[in-house]
Design a protein around this motif. Structure first.
Motif, PDB file in Angstrom:
ATOM      1  N   THR A 107       0.437  -1.260   0.149  1.00 28.13           N
ATOM      2  CA  THR A 107       0.206   0.094   0.397  1.00 28.13           C
ATOM      3  C   THR A 107       0.962   0.888  -0.271  1.00 28.13           C
ATOM      4  O   THR A 107       0.289   2.003   0.279  1.00 28.13           O
ATOM      5  CB  THR A 107      -1.421   0.137   1.278  1.00 28.13           C
ATOM      6  N   GLN A 149       2.952   2.971  -2.404  1.00 28.57           N
ATOM      7  CA  GLN A 149       3.445   2.176  -3.716  1.00 28.57           C
ATOM      8  C   GLN A 149       4.371   3.595  -3.939  1.00 28.57           C
ATOM      9  O   GLN A 149       4.947   3.537  -5.374  1.00 28.57           O
ATOM     10  CB  GLN A 149       2.258   3.011  -4.339  1.00 28.57           C
ATOM     11  N   SER A 175      -3.277  -4.282  -2.286  1.00 29.32           N
ATOM     12  CA  SER A 175      -3.723  -3.490  -3.154  1.00 29.32           C
ATOM     13  C   SER A 175      -4.643  -4.184  -4.611  1.00 29.32           C
ATOM     14  O   SER A 175      -5.508  -3.174  -5.553  1.00 29.32           O
ATOM     15  CB  SER A 175      -2.296  -2.849  -4.674  1.00 29.32           C
ATOM     16  N   LEU A 194      -5.942   3.000  -1.884  1.00 33.81           N
ATOM     17  CA  LEU A 194      -5.826   2.566  -0.630  1.00 33.81           C
ATOM     18  C   LEU A 194      -5.327   3.176   1.140  1.00 33.81           C
ATOM     19  O   LEU A 194      -5.435   3.765   1.459  1.00 33.81           O
ATOM     20  CB  LEU A 194      -4.121   2.609  -1.363  1.00 33.81           C
TER      21      LEU A 194
END
Ligand code: GLU
Length: 547
Positions: free
Chosen positions: A76, A78, A115, A230
């Motif tokens: 999560t 990213q 994700s 997210l």
């Protein structure tokens, strides 16, 4: 508070209700004591040995209780994600024999990559918002930074709470106006915590822990500006471990301070408590102090280090099990791998990663292996990490096995020279012609400074009277006789008593033969080495010194 329609309009219209997920991931039918463990690496860098340690514990606890070991990829964050990291995790965990029972592609509680679970988190966030337990917050990064600076200046608790929580009780019209303007927001928990309250929970490793209650309205869903909504770690952990029906949350001790947040989230969602076990970090001895094993400073902190060096996985796993439960470090590798591990015994002090200890464990393990098995492992390792060694050894497996059998096969106390597959080159490389440089200079310093003429003479006499001796004593007696004819004293004593009368002693003579045959000053008994090399090769090697 916004009304239900307004809240629902913030989410996809076809988003299922939380009940759907509860039904979709039913409670597991588990007998008493059966554990569902989850290992949850984040693909933000290379796998740390600490990750292998935790995964090993997860697998052990699951296996020994007849339970399930899950791998969940926590991707999560990213921005910090490193490309290829998740694929590397699969390879590395596979190498260590730590492949999960449930992961993406196998198991009924997936997806196992966060994700891909955005819908699930949104359902639960929407549910909390509908019930007034979470709310949208439009504070910008700059506003939050300014607030944090002010909190520091005022020396008050940092965080989003009380007067520092501008959107917690914001007027509905203000919220509507921002939403209509399309401004990005995050979803925050409406923390019920009060500053003074203490919370208590039990940690399997640490026992009862009491901490200040959380009063921070932590973020649950990250910015609505990104295409994929997210969750934060806090929210994802709660939802995933609940829906995957984990029975123990085993994780690094850096998460202990977050437990009060997690307990609030648990209550807000109406989930049952899952016992926590917070594992102490692996340590390294530096001088007289201990510090955490560091990815940045210590090559041995990375899991890859052990694969590259070619440690047997069983030895590493046994070593790690011994770190978790010192009781196991007194057993043989085979025993330590089958005895149960107890989290209660893991201890609060970080265990020490001592490579000398690992080498010892590994050499004990390799010493008990069949030479054929050692060779197979060496070749698998060398194929990837030392192609020159693989190319030299592969065509002559018989020679490799005979060399490995030396002082190993059928003896009570087998040699413990190999601690890892990369050691093979050091201890056995000379048996293979492509890896062996003939010693042809009579003045080579490894020959011990004996006059070149004497070296040549000894080698000639040795070859002249060559026999394959049946044992070490016979070999030495033979060499004594041969070397005496070349001016070497028959004993070290005799040489010391009259150094001018000899070119050296039988000890130097045997060293010359050893270096000529192996290139090294230490080797197994020469009657064994010559037996494995065979007479033609012995003649070629010793002959190189006749020139
Ligand atoms: N993704 C988290 C980490 O890498 C895992 C913590 C947990 O196991 O819940 O630290």
């Amino acid at each position: 508070m916004l009304d239900r329609d307004e809240i629902d309009a913030l989410f996809p219209s076809d988003l299922p209700d939380v009940d759907h997920w509860e039904r979709h991931f039913p409670k597991r039918d588990l007998a008493d004591g059966v554990q569902v463990m989850r290992f949850c690496p984040s693909p933000t860098g290379a796998m740390h040995l600490g990750g292998i340690y935790v995964a090993m514990l997860d697998q052990a606890i699951a296996r020994q209780s007849g339970g399930v070991y899950i791998i969940r990829i926590e991707d999560t964050d990213q921005e910090r994600e490193v490309e290829g990291a998740a694929g590397d995790f699969d390879r590395i965990l596979g190498w260590f024999g730590l492949t999960a029972d449930e992961f993406d592609g196998q198991g009924d509680y997936g997806p196992y990559t966060q994700s891909q679970r955005a819908d699930i988190y949104m359902s639960f966030a929407r549910d909390l918002m509908r019930r007034g337990k979470a709310y949208p917050c439009f504070a910008t990064k700059d506003e939050l930074t300014a607030m944090a600076a002010e909190q520091r200046a005022m020396k008050v608790q940092p965080g989003y709470y009380g007067r520092w929580a501008p959107w917690r009780d914001a007027a509905d019209d203000l919220v509507r106006a921002r939403l209509e303007a399309g401004e990005p927001y995050v979803v925050r928990l409406r923390s019920p915590g009060e500053g003074e309250r203490r919370v208590t929970f039990t940690d399997i490793i640490r026992g009862e822990i009491t901490a200040n209650d959380n009063q921070n309205d932590v973020v649950l869903l990250k910015s609505s500006a990104s295409a994929l909504r997210l969750p934060t770690y806090h929210f994802a952990h709660l939802i995933d471990d609940h829906l995957m029906r984990a029975t123990i949350v085993l994780r690094g001790e850096e998460w202990i301070s977050s437990v009060p947040v997690h307990l609030q989230l648990l209550e807000a969602n109406g989930f049952e408590r899952i016992p926590y076990a917070h594992v102490a970090p692996l340590m390294k001895q530096q001088g007289s102090a201990r510090r955490k094993l560091s990815k940045r400073k210590d090559p041995e902190a990375s899991a890859e280090f052990y694969i590259e060096a070619g440690y047997p996985r069983q030895a590493i796993l046994s070593f790690l099990r011994g770190l978790a439960n010192s009781r196991l470090s007194y057993l043989t590798v085979a025993e330590s791998l089958t005895e149960p591990v107890h989290l209660e015994e893991a201890g609060m002090a970080g265990p020490l990663v001592d490579l000398a200890k690992l080498d010892h464990v590994a050499s004990e393990w390799i010493a008990l292996m069949d030479s054929e098995d050692v060779l197979n492992e060496v070749l698998i390792w060398a194929g990837r990490y030392d192609p020159e060694l693989a190319a030299a050894v592969e065509p002559d497996r018989g020679l490799a096995v005979r060399a490995l059998d030396i002082e190993r096969k059928g003896v009570e106390n087998p040699r413990k020279d190999l601690g890892k597959w990369s050691d093979f080159r050091t201890y056995y490389g000379y048996f293979f012609n492509p890896l062996f440089d003939l010693v042809s200079d009579q003045a080579d310093e490894r020959l011990g400074g004996i006059a070149p003429e004497a070296v040549r003479k000894l080698c000639a006499a040795y070859l002249d009277r060559y026999v394959q001796a049946p044992d070490g004593d016979a070999w030495f007696e033979h060499l004594r006789a041969v070397s005496e004819t070349c001016g070497f004293a028959p004993t070290v004593r005799a040489y010391k008593d009259a150094p001018d009368q000899f070119v050296g002693s039988v000890r130097e003579a045997s060293q010359i033969i050893r270096v000529a045959l192996t290139g090294t000053k230490r080797s197994p008994g020469l009657h064994l080495v010559t037996d494995v090399l065979g007479e033609p090769e012995v003649r070629r090697r010793i002959g190189a010194l006749l020139g």
